[in-house]
Design a protein around this motif. Structure first.
Motif, short mmCIF file in Angstrom:
data_model
loop_
_atom_site.label_atom_id
_atom_site.label_comp_id
_atom_site.label_asym_id
_atom_site.label_seq_id
_atom_site.Cartn_x
_atom_site.Cartn_y
_atom_site.Cartn_z
N GLU A 32 0.83 -1.20 0.00
CA GLU A 32 0.00 0.00 0.00
C GLU A 32 0.87 1.25 0.00
N SER A 35 2.19 2.68 -3.48
CA SER A 35 1.19 2.99 -4.48
C SER A 35 0.52 4.32 -4.15
N LEU A 63 -5.18 -1.37 -3.89
CA LEU A 63 -4.12 -1.27 -2.89
C LEU A 63 -4.43 -0.26 -1.79
#
Length: 120
Positions: A32, A35, A63
């Motif tokens: 996570e 992104s 994500l």
């Protein structure tokens, strides 16, 4: 066949969820963190400028749920459940033999190894 599908789901889904939730919780947070996603038209236009970028856009959208351990583990478990159901249906229709239903776990293991290997 329905009993076999249910048995496979009840066997695999809790195990996969616990693997992602307990063993790879920091890995979900790392995914996570690497992104970025925003619901703006500028971001969508830039991200979708090339034909192959739609997969990255959808991946960045998914994500954002990995910020929370349970959300990321549920998304990853859902992916595995879809692969398991699809392979169960394919094996059942091709072989028509309940003793060969173990073959549906081969794509699941292959898919999960790919999940652990891909950090993008």
């Amino acid at each position: 066949m329905k009993k076999m599908l249910l048995f496979h789901l009840l066997l695999v889904c809790p195990v996969v969820f616990l693997i992602w939730y307990i063993a790879f919780s920091d890995y979900l947070w790392l995914l996570e963190g690497n992104s970025f996603f925003a619901f703006t038209s500028d971001f969508a236009d830039i991200q979708l400028s090339l034909p192959s970028d739609w997969a990255q856009y959808i991946g960045a959208c998914l994500l954002q749920f990995f910020r929370f351990r349970m959300g990321g583990a549920l998304v990853q478990t859902l992916f595995v459940a879809v692969v398991l159901l699809a392979s169960d249906i394919i094996v059942a229709r091709l072989t028509r033999n309940e003793r060969l239903m173990w073959l549906s776990f081969v794509p699941v293991v292959w898919f999960m190894s790919g999940q652990f290997a891909d950090t993008l």
